[in-house]
Enzyme design. Structure first.
Site: not given
Ligand code: TRP
Ligand code: SF4
Length: 329
Positions: A114, A196, A199
């Site tokens: 991340k 993928k 948003k």
């Protein structure tokens, strides 16, 4: 006896998309009939990425709640609540953080991934390193037996189990239960551009999109890149659209498309219209429900308030038990 408490959380990132639905929500809805389910909006976790814009949290949390209810989560069957409204999450997070060695957190692969992935926010915070500790507090406060999550969350769950073992051993009492990850098999669903669905990639189909928006997005979807012309044969296996047919179209139609695509008997435009048709058919009832729900925001707030009250009683009792075991009350 194996308990049947299920708990899971979702960060409020605003409107949910089809990826969120098939990745998590659909499974939650399927479980609410058979288990004692607690589902919550993980708004404190969202602060790890939203700390520069915290004013968005309330709005996003509301949107997530509307998406949940429109999709079929039923407050008569499960407990829906908001993490930040129950201060026991924050308190237990603090207590647990005292006994979690930092290297346990640093070796977490999701943490590293991340950090590399998110470029627009500084993710070097103390709070982000401790993300799985807060997640552990979320889970163990409710003595959840199983936690439905995607595969990316497995390292977090493993850490939760380690933390539970450490706590119970240190204070010689089985206060917490080791939670099990219930991994849902998530169909691969890409966004319009073939990456993928996310948003932040601006490639998502949202549960709240209108009929017009959905049709437009499906028409814009990337298909088999080798199929430059209408007369070139295509391959559904290499097509970004086909996984959606697998979810939304009847099997006979899928078979027809596979064969027609390979022989260039169907154009991508027609294939997309078929998909849009089937997708919309499955979404119409939810669109109707959404209209009703969004028209009564006070009812949404009331559902969350009632759920939060119920969850708080459970959380309070567990925190008391934990502090008693530590002899700090
Ligand atoms: N980390 C989870 C996610 O990003 C959200 C979450 C927070 C969660 N606390 C949780 C999931 C507790 C399951 C249980 O998807
Ligand atoms: Fe994909 Fe359908 Fe085009 Fe074949 S016809 S490449 S399955 S969109």
């Amino acid at each position: 006896m194996i308990g049947n408490r299920i708990l899971s959380g979702m960060q409020p990132s605003g409107q949910l998309h089809l990826g969120n639905y098939h990745g998590a929500l659909k499974n939650w809805i399927a479980m609410q009939d058979n288990f004692d389910c607690f589902f919550f909006i993980a708004d404190l976790h969202s602060l790890t990425t939203l700390y520069e814009n915290p004013q968005l949290l309330k709005k996003y949390s509301f949107e997530v709640a509307v998406d949940w209810l429109s999709s079929g989560l039923d407050p008569d069957k499960c407990t829906l609540f908001v993490q930040s409204e129950i201060h026991e999450h924050a308190e237990l997070h603090l207590i647990l953080s005292m006994m979690v060695p930092v290297p346990w957190l640093e070796r977490n692969p999701t943490y590293k991934e991340k950090q590399d992935e998110v470029k627009n926010v500084d993710m070097s915070s103390y709070g982000f390193l401790g993300y799985p500790v807060l997640q552990t507090a979320d889970i163990v406060l409710y003595k959840a037996n199983a936690v439905p999550v995607g595969i990316d969350q497995v390292p977090h769950l493993e850490l939760s189990r380690e933390i539970v073992r450490r706590f119970n051993k240190l204070y010689k009492k089985k206060v917490f239960i080791e939670p099990e990850a219930k991994i849902s098999d998530v169909p691969k669903l890409n966004g319009i551009d073939g990456r993928k669905m996310s948003k932040s990639y601006n490639n998502a189909i949202f549960l709240s999109d209108s009929e017009k928006e959905i049709t437009k997005k499906i028409k814009a979807m990337l298909t088999d890149p080798a199929r430059g012309r209408r007369t070139d044969p295509g391959d559904p296996v290499a097509c970004n659209l086909f996984p959606m047919h697998k979810i939304y179209s009847p099997v006979e139609m899928q078979e027809e498309i596979i064969s027609a695509c390979r022989k260039a008997e169907i154009g991508c435009g027609d294939c997309k219209l078929k998909l849009a048709d089937n997708l919309l058919k499955s979404m119409y009832p939810k669109m109707e429900k959404r209209k009703e729900i969004a028209a009564k925001p006070n009812e949404v707030y009331e559902i969350l308030r009632a759920g939060t009250e119920k969850a708080r009683m459970v959380a309070k009792a567990t925190l008391q038990e934990a502090k008693a075991a530590m002899k700090i009350i």
